[in-house]
Design a protein around this motif. Structure first.
Motif, PDB file in Angstrom:
ATOM      1  N   ASP A  79       0.831  -1.201   0.000  1.00 18.80           N
ATOM      2  CA  ASP A  79       0.000   0.000   0.000  1.00 18.80           C
ATOM      3  C   ASP A  79       0.863   1.246   0.000  1.00 18.80           C
ATOM      4  OD1 ASP A  79      -2.594  -1.372   2.171  1.00 18.80           O
ATOM      5  OD2 ASP A  79      -2.193  -1.556   0.025  1.00 18.80           O
ATOM      6  N   VAL A  80       1.914   1.189   0.751  1.00 17.02           N
ATOM      7  CA  VAL A  80       2.800   2.352   0.762  1.00 17.02           C
ATOM      8  C   VAL A  80       3.419   2.550  -0.610  1.00 17.02           C
ATOM      9  CG1 VAL A  80       4.968   3.243   1.687  1.00 17.02           C
ATOM     10  CG2 VAL A  80       3.289   2.225   3.216  1.00 17.02           C
ATOM     11  N   CYS A  82       2.210   1.796  -3.369  1.00 17.43           N
ATOM     12  CA  CYS A  82       1.231   2.241  -4.364  1.00 17.43           C
ATOM     13  C   CYS A  82       1.084   3.746  -4.362  1.00 17.43           C
ATOM     14  CB  CYS A  82      -0.143   1.619  -4.059  1.00 17.43           C
ATOM     15  SG  CYS A  82      -0.253  -0.075  -4.598  1.00 17.43           S
ATOM     16  N   ASN A  83       1.448   4.362  -3.299  1.00 21.19           N
ATOM     17  CA  ASN A  83       1.268   5.795  -3.199  1.00 21.19           C
ATOM     18  C   ASN A  83       2.208   6.483  -4.181  1.00 21.19           C
ATOM     19  OD1 ASN A  83       1.238   8.500  -2.434  1.00 21.19           O
ATOM     20  ND2 ASN A  83       0.863   7.977  -0.298  1.00 21.19           N
ATOM     21  N   PRO A  84       1.653   7.216  -5.122  1.00 19.95           N
ATOM     22  CA  PRO A  84       2.539   7.818  -6.122  1.00 19.95           C
ATOM     23  C   PRO A  84       3.457   8.868  -5.538  1.00 19.95           C
ATOM     24  CG  PRO A  84       0.315   8.655  -6.355  1.00 19.95           C
ATOM     25  CD  PRO A  84       0.258   7.556  -5.345  1.00 19.95           C
ATOM     26  N   PHE A  85       3.134   9.342  -4.362  1.00 19.75           N
ATOM     27  CA  PHE A  85       3.991  10.353  -3.769  1.00 19.75           C
ATOM     28  C   PHE A  85       5.150   9.749  -3.009  1.00 19.75           C
ATOM     29  CE2 PHE A  85       1.404  13.798  -4.935  1.00 19.75           C
ATOM     30  CZ  PHE A  85       0.104  13.396  -4.824  1.00 19.75           C
ATOM     31  N   TYR A  86       5.184   8.466  -2.994  1.00 19.10           N
ATOM     32  CA  TYR A  86       6.265   7.810  -2.262  1.00 19.10           C
ATOM     33  C   TYR A  86       7.418   7.559  -3.207  1.00 19.10           C
ATOM     34  CZ  TYR A  86       8.884   4.165   0.036  1.00 19.10           C
ATOM     35  OH  TYR A  86       9.879   3.417   0.577  1.00 19.10           O
ATOM     36  N   ASN A  87       8.560   8.071  -2.864  1.00 17.55           N
ATOM     37  CA  ASN A  87       9.731   7.785  -3.678  1.00 17.55           C
ATOM     38  C   ASN A  87      10.393   6.533  -3.151  1.00 17.55           C
ATOM     39  OD1 ASN A  87       9.537  10.120  -5.261  1.00 17.55           O
ATOM     40  ND2 ASN A  87      10.431  11.329  -3.619  1.00 17.55           N
ATOM     41  N   GLN A  93       7.089   7.016   5.748  1.00 20.54           N
ATOM     42  CA  GLN A  93       6.492   7.924   6.715  1.00 20.54           C
ATOM     43  C   GLN A  93       4.983   7.775   6.771  1.00 20.54           C
ATOM     44  OE1 GLN A  93       8.200  11.003   4.671  1.00 20.54           O
ATOM     45  NE2 GLN A  93       9.942  11.292   6.026  1.00 20.54           N
ATOM     46  N   SER A  94       4.497   6.762   6.184  1.00 19.35           N
ATOM     47  CA  SER A  94       3.048   6.617   6.111  1.00 19.35           C
ATOM     48  C   SER A  94       2.466   6.366   7.492  1.00 19.35           C
ATOM     49  CB  SER A  94       2.725   5.447   5.193  1.00 19.35           C
ATOM     50  OG  SER A  94       1.540   4.834   5.597  1.00 19.35           O
ATOM     51  N   ARG A  95       1.467   7.142   7.795  1.00 18.32           N
ATOM     52  CA  ARG A  95       0.844   6.974   9.107  1.00 18.32           C
ATOM     53  C   ARG A  95       0.065   5.671   9.177  1.00 18.32           C
ATOM     54  NH1 ARG A  95      -1.808  12.855  10.235  1.00 18.32           N
ATOM     55  NH2 ARG A  95      -0.540  13.867   8.669  1.00 18.32           N
ATOM     56  N   ALA A  96      -0.526   5.319   8.071  1.00 20.05           N
ATOM     57  CA  ALA A  96      -1.281   4.070   8.089  1.00 20.05           C
ATOM     58  C   ALA A  96      -0.337   2.897   8.331  1.00 20.05           C
ATOM     59  CB  ALA A  96      -2.019   3.893   6.754  1.00 20.05           C
TER      60      ALA A  96
ATOM     61  N   GLY B 291      -1.738   6.881 -10.800  1.00 20.55           N
ATOM     62  CA  GLY B 291      -1.021   7.512  -9.703  1.00 20.55           C
ATOM     63  C   GLY B 291      -0.121   8.631 -10.159  1.00 20.55           C
ATOM     64  N   LYS B 295      -0.370  12.367  -9.153  1.00 23.23           N
ATOM     65  CA  LYS B 295       0.752  12.952  -8.425  1.00 23.23           C
ATOM     66  C   LYS B 295       1.143  14.290  -9.037  1.00 23.23           C
ATOM     67  CE  LYS B 295       5.561  12.262  -7.318  1.00 23.23           C
ATOM     68  NZ  LYS B 295       6.699  11.349  -7.357  1.00 23.23           N
ATOM     69  N   ILE B 305       5.374  16.959   0.100  1.00 27.31           N
ATOM     70  CA  ILE B 305       5.194  15.587  -0.372  1.00 27.31           C
ATOM     71  C   ILE B 305       4.673  14.683   0.733  1.00 27.31           C
ATOM     72  CG2 ILE B 305       6.398  13.591  -1.268  1.00 27.31           C
ATOM     73  CD1 ILE B 305       5.943  15.644  -3.348  1.00 27.31           C
ATOM     74  N   TYR B 310       0.236  11.506   2.579  1.00 25.67           N
ATOM     75  CA  TYR B 310      -0.763  11.139   3.573  1.00 25.67           C
ATOM     76  C   TYR B 310      -2.163  11.302   3.015  1.00 25.67           C
ATOM     77  CZ  TYR B 310      -3.231  10.933   7.961  1.00 25.67           C
ATOM     78  OH  TYR B 310      -4.087  10.600   8.955  1.00 25.67           O
ATOM     79  N   TRP B 312      -3.004  11.033   0.007  1.00 26.60           N
ATOM     80  CA  TRP B 312      -3.242   9.913  -0.903  1.00 26.60           C
ATOM     81  C   TRP B 312      -3.637   8.680  -0.126  1.00 26.60           C
ATOM     82  CZ3 TRP B 312      -3.125   9.079  -6.150  1.00 26.60           C
ATOM     83  CH2 TRP B 312      -3.167   7.737  -6.541  1.00 26.60           C
ATOM     84  N   GLU B 313      -2.941   8.453   0.942  1.00 21.03           N
ATOM     85  CA  GLU B 313      -3.262   7.280   1.747  1.00 21.03           C
ATOM     86  C   GLU B 313      -4.699   7.325   2.219  1.00 21.03           C
ATOM     87  OE1 GLU B 313      -0.985   6.433   5.193  1.00 21.03           O
ATOM     88  OE2 GLU B 313       0.851   6.462   4.015  1.00 21.03           O
ATOM     89  N   CYS B 319      -6.388   1.340  -2.221  1.00 24.04           N
ATOM     90  CA  CYS B 319      -4.932   1.193  -2.322  1.00 24.04           C
ATOM     91  C   CYS B 319      -4.521   0.529  -3.620  1.00 24.04           C
ATOM     92  CB  CYS B 319      -4.391   0.398  -1.142  1.00 24.04           C
ATOM     93  SG  CYS B 319      -4.595   1.277   0.411  1.00 24.04           S
ATOM     94  N   GLY B 321      -3.405   2.387  -6.176  1.00 21.53           N
ATOM     95  CA  GLY B 321      -2.504   3.255  -6.916  1.00 21.53           C
ATOM     96  C   GLY B 321      -3.197   4.120  -7.933  1.00 21.53           C
TER      97      GLY B 321
END
Lengths: 109, 647
Positions: A79-80, A82-87, A93-96, B291, B295, B305, B310, B312-313, B319, B321
């Motif tokens: 899931d983390v 999948c987040n497009p903002f995650y490099n 740093q995902s809270r979930a 995504g 983005k 970012i 967050y 996005w989450e 989930c 994407g």
């Protein structure tokens, strides 16, 4: 049971590490690297053809209940990702993800 | 009257309440009691209590109220013990009053003791009312501390919404309700309830009729600073339409699902806007936005970012994407809320859940008939908690479609003024600065749909930084804008059938500038559309985050839709085109003559600014092209260098 949870990146640095207060993170990090070294060692000695079997075998060495934990962890990790903002390569740093890990640690401790 | 509380039940310490305290406490007690629909207890001793009926307040709302006082939990436990509620097992009027007095004492820094309540104390402050009181009493220090909590506090029970009445009472009687005042007698609180309502009417027409919209207004008001606290202040009127939309939403939702989280509710205008943005990114409303596309789009909002990650989450519920339309709306709404200063919630609020959004907004089309149906449903389903509120809210909702046009007229004028103020300022800034800074400035200004423009709006104490002003402008323009769309075949034409609800329109000088300029560029030069398109398409990407990169034709409408002044696009559209489109406006605007006048005056004023903006736009586009070329060159260099550095 799970006193520490860590996600290690390909380059052997931690993307995420969380430990219960008893264990210091450094000590746990050493243990994680040691365990990874064990895995690497197993892989290197066994050769490519047997890698998968080796991995599976190693997996069974662990208590089976961890398998559920690992699955949850892996799901959260995807899931983390999948987040497009995650490099990829960033610290997670995902809270979930944090909350999931915390729940896992609390639940099993 | 002061000792009535103590003397009535007889189980608490003797209590001296000032007139203001008496009213405040009785209001709070009524809310807590009414909120829990407490059964009729023994007749309350005080005359004030008689009118309210319930003699006991349920523990739930009381606990919420106490938590709203921002005191630590142990303090609240002490208070609960001291007031005697634990002993008797319930919160009677005596216990409740004692507890409130102790809360006031604790908030004033006094130890939680029975002796503390013997002296004069300020009214206890609770989160909900705090902002009201702070705003009115002009205490910005606490204001900032509390404003952030509004979204969370809105999740508390509706009993808190009645704090608004209490606060209005406070404001209405602020001179007499000072802590040191203790008049010997006070009229029964129930008599003051209509006063508060009347006062609220005076304040801003209809917005205080609804507790929920009032709370929604608070965070909206807060960013504008204390200047917006004055009743009848112009921003309040502008907020009124927004609040009305909030209130309509809230009423509907209250009846349907009782969601108290006001800031997380998407209004119709916002929904429209989000849907249009979605369409700009992904033509098919039923499919996903990938995504990477999302983005890029959300990165333009200039949030950090981690925050975007967050958001996005929160919004990507499955989930996968990718964002479906409801997920996209939720994400957009969260971004907008975040830019307006709301802290991000811990979890996706119920009003932003995809299922909820899909159910609540089955179609991206809205019209006034929908609102009227809301009002009907609302009147049918009003909770019996507060009869006064019900009546006023129903009446307000029923009046919703009608006054909207008046408000929109007012909004337009106000917005026009702000736009006109903003335009010379921006123009002077641009002309003064060198080209590079101009292009840089233009980009952020035009790109951010809610950051700079809303911040400017906030600074000017204008309308609350409602998230997407564009759709609201669309609606505030009423049919005029719709007609524009009708005449030109683009996607926004789908909105042509919509009658606008009256949203508040924050001034959008930056986008309006760029939009006007772009319009002057585009529309008068339809023959050169290809070249214009080439120019505009790169410019568009930067020009507006709220103007998603779409076709030039669409862009024509988007500025129209998005300009703060409804008349601006029509005027900026160039002589013949605008005239042609403007002319049908009056016929359609028969419904609102005020809008017509407002539009005409705005047209006149905006035409003056168009020439300057046109020049500016041409300059900016030239700079944009240059910068693009530079960027391409740099990227090429990077590509050449990359294989060398990668190991």
């Amino acid at each position: 049971m799970a006193v520490c949870i860590a996600v290690i990146a390909k380059e052997n640095y931690p993307l995420y590490i969380r430990s219960t207060p008893m264990e210091s993170e450094l000590k746990f990090h050493y243990m994680v690297h040691t365990s990874l070294d064990v895995v690497d060692e197993k892989i290197s000695t066994m050769g490519k053809a047997l890698v998968d079997q080796r991995e599976l075998y190693l997996g069974l060495l662990y208590p089976t209940e961890d398998y559920k934990m690992f699955r949850k962890l892996h799901n959260s990790y995807t899931d983390v990702m999948c987040n497009p903002f995650y490099n990829p390569g960033d610290r997670i740093q995902s809270r979930a993800f944090d909350s999931m890990v915390t729940s896992m640690m609390i639940q099993v401790c | 009257m002061e000792t009535a509380a103590g003397g009535g039940c007889g189980s608490g310490p003797p209590l001296l309440l000032s007139e203001g305290e008496q009213q405040c406490y009785s209001e709070l007690f009524a809310r807590c009691a009414g909120a829990a629909s407490g059964g009729a207890g023994p007749g309350p001793p005080e005359a004030a209590r008689v009118s309210l009926g319930a003699a006991t307040a349920a523990a739930g709302p009381v606990a919420d109220l106490f938590r709203a006082s921002q005191l630590p939990a142990e303090t609240l436990h002490q208070i609960t013990e001291l007031c005697g509620a634990k002993r008797v097992g319930y919160f009677g009027p005596t216990q409740f009053y004692v507890a409130l007095k102790l809360i006031a004492a604790a908030q004033s820094g006094l130890p939680v003791r029975i002796e503390s309540i013997k002296c004069e104390l300020p009214l206890p402050r609770f989160m909900m009312s705090k902002n009201d009181g702070e705003i009115r009493f002009g205490n910005p220090a606490e204001l900032h501390g509390t404003k952030v909590q509004i979204p969370y506090l809105t999740t508390e029970k509706n009993s808190f919404k009645r704090m608004d009445d209490e606060d209005k009472q406070q404001e209405a009687q602020s001179p007499t309700m000072s802590p040191l005042a203790s008049p010997p007698s006070s009229p029964p609180p129930y008599q003051r309830v209509p006063l508060s309502h009347g006062y609220s009417k005076l304040r801003s027409g209809t917005e205080q009729m609804h507790p929920a919209p009032y709370e929604a207004r608070q965070p909206l008001v807060q960013p504008e600073g204390p200047s917006s606290g004055g009743p009848g202040a112009k921003p309040l009127r502008h907020q009124a339409s927004l609040i009305r939309s909030f209130s309509v939403e809230r009423e509907l939702q209250d009846n349907n699902s009782n969601y108290p989280d006001e800031p997380w509710r998407i209004t119709e205008e916002q929904r429209e806007y989000y849907v249009n943005q979605f369409r700009s990114l992904q033509p098919d409303p039923s499919s996903f936005i990938s995504g990477s596309v999302a983005k890029n789009f959300f990165t333009k909002s200039k949030l950090s970012i981690p925050e975007l990650s967050y958001i996005w989450e929160l919004s990507d519920a499955d989930c996968d994407g990718a964002l479906t339309l409801p997920e996209f709306c939720a994400a957009f709404h969260l971004i907008v809320a975040r830019k307006n200063g709301y802290p991000l919630p811990e979890g996706l609020p119920p009003t932003l859940q995809p299922e909820y959004l899909q159910a609540a907004f089955p179609k991206p089309k809205w019209d006034c008939a929908l609102f009227e149906s809301y009002s009907e449903s609302m009147s049918a389903n009003q909770q019996p908690r507060d009869l006064n509120r019900m009546e006023t809210s129903v009446k307000d909702v029923a009046d919703f479609p009608v006054p909207t046009q008046d408000v929109t007229g007012d909004d337009k004028q106000a917005l026009k003024n702000t736009i006109n103020e903003a335009l010379p300022k921006d123009v002077s800034e641009d002309s003064a600065t060198p080209k590079d800074s101009n292009s840089l400035k233009a980009r952020p200004r035009s790109r951010s749909y809610s950051s700079t423009s809303i911040e400017e709006a906030m600074k000017r104490g204008e309308d609350p930084p409602t998230p997407p002003p564009r759709p609201q402008k669309t609606h505030s323009r009423a049919s005029s804008l719709d007609l524009n769309k009708v005449f030109q075949p683009t996607v926004p034409a789908t909105k042509s059938g919509l009658l606008p609800p009256p949203p508040a329109l924050p001034p959008r000088p930056c986008p309006s500038q760029s939009e006007q300029v772009s319009e002057t560029e585009l529309l008068p030069q339809l023959n050169r559309v290809p070249s214009q398109a080439a120019e505009c398409s790169p410019a568009k990407k930067d020009v507006s985050y709220s103007q998603p990169p779409s076709k030039p034709i669409r862009r024509k409408f988007r500025p129209e839709n998005q300009s703060t002044e409804n008349q601006e696009p029509s005027t900026a559209a160039g002589g013949p085109t605008s005239v042609a489109t403007v002319k049908p406006h009056p016929t359609v605007q028969k419904q609102s003559s005020k809008q017509k006048k407002a539009i005409q005056t705005a047209i006149r004023k905006n035409k003056e600014a168009n020439a300057v903006l046109a020049r500016l736009n041409s300059e900016l586009q030239q700079q944009l092209k240059e910068v693009h070329q530079e960027r391409i060159a740099l990227e090429n260099q990077l590509e050449q260098l990359r294989p060398v550095t990668v190991l």
